[in-house]
Design an enzyme around this catalytic site. Structure first.
Site, PDB file in Angstrom:
ATOM      1  N   MET A 143      49.807  37.179  66.421  1.00  0.00           N
ATOM      2  CA  MET A 143      49.210  37.320  67.759  1.00  0.00           C
ATOM      3  C   MET A 143      47.977  38.206  67.662  1.00  0.00           C
ATOM      4  O   MET A 143      48.014  39.236  66.984  1.00  0.00           O
ATOM      5  CB  MET A 143      50.230  37.980  68.697  1.00  0.00           C
ATOM      6  CG  MET A 143      51.541  37.229  68.776  1.00  0.00           C
ATOM      7  SD  MET A 143      52.659  38.060  69.912  1.00  0.00           S
ATOM      8  CE  MET A 143      54.126  37.036  69.712  1.00  0.00           C
TER       9      MET A 143
ATOM     10  N   HIS B 162      59.919  31.961  59.936  1.00  0.00           N
ATOM     11  CA  HIS B 162      58.861  31.769  60.939  1.00  0.00           C
ATOM     12  C   HIS B 162      58.126  33.102  61.149  1.00  0.00           C
ATOM     13  O   HIS B 162      58.752  34.130  61.375  1.00  0.00           O
ATOM     14  CB  HIS B 162      59.516  31.303  62.243  1.00  0.00           C
ATOM     15  CG  HIS B 162      58.568  30.947  63.341  1.00  0.00           C
ATOM     16  ND1 HIS B 162      57.944  29.719  63.432  1.00  0.00           N
ATOM     17  CD2 HIS B 162      58.137  31.658  64.415  1.00  0.00           C
ATOM     18  CE1 HIS B 162      57.189  29.693  64.527  1.00  0.00           C
ATOM     19  NE2 HIS B 162      57.271  30.857  65.143  1.00  0.00           N
TER      20      HIS B 162
ATOM     21  N   ASP C 148      60.578  26.848  69.972  1.00  0.00           N
ATOM     22  CA  ASP C 148      60.365  28.275  69.730  1.00  0.00           C
ATOM     23  C   ASP C 148      60.376  29.009  71.069  1.00  0.00           C
ATOM     24  O   ASP C 148      59.512  28.775  71.920  1.00  0.00           O
ATOM     25  CB  ASP C 148      59.000  28.421  69.040  1.00  0.00           C
ATOM     26  CG  ASP C 148      58.652  29.840  68.642  1.00  0.00           C
ATOM     27  OD1 ASP C 148      59.496  30.741  68.792  1.00  0.00           O
ATOM     28  OD2 ASP C 148      57.519  30.034  68.166  1.00  0.00           O
TER      29      ASP C 148
ATOM     30  N   HIS D 250      52.880  30.717  62.548  1.00  0.00           N
ATOM     31  CA  HIS D 250      52.498  30.258  63.898  1.00  0.00           C
ATOM     32  C   HIS D 250      51.373  31.165  64.386  1.00  0.00           C
ATOM     33  O   HIS D 250      51.609  32.342  64.661  1.00  0.00           O
ATOM     34  CB  HIS D 250      53.761  30.350  64.785  1.00  0.00           C
ATOM     35  CG  HIS D 250      53.526  30.106  66.243  1.00  0.00           C
ATOM     36  ND1 HIS D 250      54.443  30.486  67.206  1.00  0.00           N
ATOM     37  CD2 HIS D 250      52.507  29.519  66.915  1.00  0.00           C
ATOM     38  CE1 HIS D 250      53.997  30.136  68.400  1.00  0.00           C
ATOM     39  NE2 HIS D 250      52.826  29.563  68.257  1.00  0.00           N
TER      40      HIS D 250
ATOM     41  N   SER E  19      62.687  33.976  63.376  1.00  0.00           N
ATOM     42  CA  SER E  19      61.369  34.528  63.672  1.00  0.00           C
ATOM     43  C   SER E  19      61.335  36.004  63.280  1.00  0.00           C
ATOM     44  O   SER E  19      62.009  36.842  63.896  1.00  0.00           O
ATOM     45  CB  SER E  19      61.059  34.385  65.164  1.00  0.00           C
ATOM     46  OG  SER E  19      59.961  35.213  65.482  1.00  0.00           O
TER      47      SER E  19
HETATM   48  C1  DX5 Z   1      56.778  33.849  71.024  1.00  0.00           C
HETATM   49  C2  DX5 Z   1      56.974  33.579  69.548  1.00  0.00           C
HETATM   50  C3  DX5 Z   1      58.371  33.290  69.166  1.00  0.00           C
HETATM   51  C4  DX5 Z   1      59.333  34.374  69.431  1.00  0.00           C
HETATM   52  C5  DX5 Z   1      60.689  33.777  69.678  1.00  0.00           C
HETATM   53  O1  DX5 Z   1      55.437  34.023  71.288  1.00  0.00           O
HETATM   54  O2  DX5 Z   1      56.219  32.467  69.165  1.00  0.00           O
HETATM   55  O3  DX5 Z   1      58.491  32.855  67.817  1.00  0.00           O
HETATM   56  O4  DX5 Z   1      59.399  35.301  68.397  1.00  0.00           O
HETATM   57  O5  DX5 Z   1      61.547  34.793  69.990  1.00  0.00           O
HETATM   58  P1  DX5 Z   1      62.940  34.621  70.686  1.00  0.00           P
HETATM   59  O6  DX5 Z   1      63.774  33.723  69.837  1.00  0.00           O
HETATM   60  O7  DX5 Z   1      63.433  36.013  70.734  1.00  0.00           O
HETATM   61  O8  DX5 Z   1      62.691  34.014  72.049  1.00  0.00           O
HETATM   62 ZN    ZN Z   2      56.527  31.425  67.062  1.00  0.00          ZN
END
Ligand code: DX5
Ligand code: ZN
Length: 230
Positions: free
Chosen positions: A48, A44, A183, A77, A19
């Site tokens: 947001m 990924h 995720d 995403h 990510s």
């Molecule tokens: C959360 C995101 C994730 C996040 C995961 O809202 O969708 O993709 O970046 O991060 P880690 O692996 O640090 O939990």
């Molecule tokens: Zn994500």
């Protein structure tokens, strides 16, 4: 590498999807090269909007820059309240697959159809509090389902154990070629448990980019998943 829907053309078996939310934005190109060299199959990208989730991240210009930099599959995403609008923007920017939240639309089937017309992978995701049954009507039509294993909005949170049953329930609704992504809080301890429950795309942010040795973190995730498959 071929562009567009990656999910059915990538090899069977678990895929690792770092990510980029957790990368060092001043060194994003360099860090992308590191994860690709270490064997990550997918990148990924977390979008947001400050409404659907209480945080802001990157937008279409980021995806456009990454697209110019690499042909590696971009798994976008979108944590946004207006997925119909943003699917078009991220398609133009160069996404290969887009995953939208089922809670953010009244017409999941229409969005999945649109993603197919655009030649992109169609992913649907559920927040931790959303029941797997919400997927039932569209499960046959998606390329990928993302089961969120933390509340979306921030990286670096702890894995929610009670999502393991949901992963199994969702796997039970899918056919073999359809992917199941997890995720949030994924590391060498939680990844094999998710894989055993039926996940085959593992997103990891902090565990990879926060580790001090990016390549070693990708490889240790891979070893943990491979070991659990035997
Ligand atoms: C959360 C995101 C994730 C996040 C995961 O809202 O969708 O993709 O970046 O991060 P880690 O692996 O640090 O939990
Ligand atoms: Zn994500």
């Amino acid at each position: 590498m071929q562009r567009g829907n990656p999910w059915r053309r990538l090899a069977d078996g678990a895929l690792i999807a770092p990510s980029l939310l957790a990368c060092d934005f001043a060194r994003v190109g360099e860090q992308i090269e590191q994860v690709i060299r270490a064997g990550a199959e997918v990148l990924h990208v977390d979008i947001m909007d400050g409404h659907f989730v209480p945080n802001l991240s990157m937008g279409p210009p980021f995806v456009k820059s990454i697209r110019k930099f690499t042909d590696h599959p971009l798994d976008v995403h979108i944590m946004v309240t207006d997925p119909e609008y943003y699917v078009e923007r991220f398609a133009e920017a160069g996404a290969d697959s887009i995953t939208f939240h089922i809670e953010a639309t009244d017409d999941a089937a229409g969005l999945i159809r649109r993603l197919g017309e655009l030649g992109l992978g169609a992913g649907v995701t559920l927040r931790p509090g959303t029941d797997a049954e919400e997927l039932r009507d569209v499960a046959a039509d998606v390329d990928m389902v993302l089961v969120m294993t933390v509340e979306p909005g921030y990286g670096g949170q702890s894995f929610m154990e009670d999502m393991l049953d949901k992963i199994s329930a969702v796997r039970g609704m899918l056919e073999p070629g359809q992917r199941l992504e997890v995720d949030g809080g994924i590391n060498a301890e939680t990844a094999p448990r998710c894989a055993k429950a039926g996940a085959d795309v593992l997103v990891a942010g902090e565990n990879i980019f926060g580790s001090g040795d990016i390549a070693a973190a990708v490889q240790s995730l891979r070893r943990a998943i491979d070991a659990s498959a035997n």
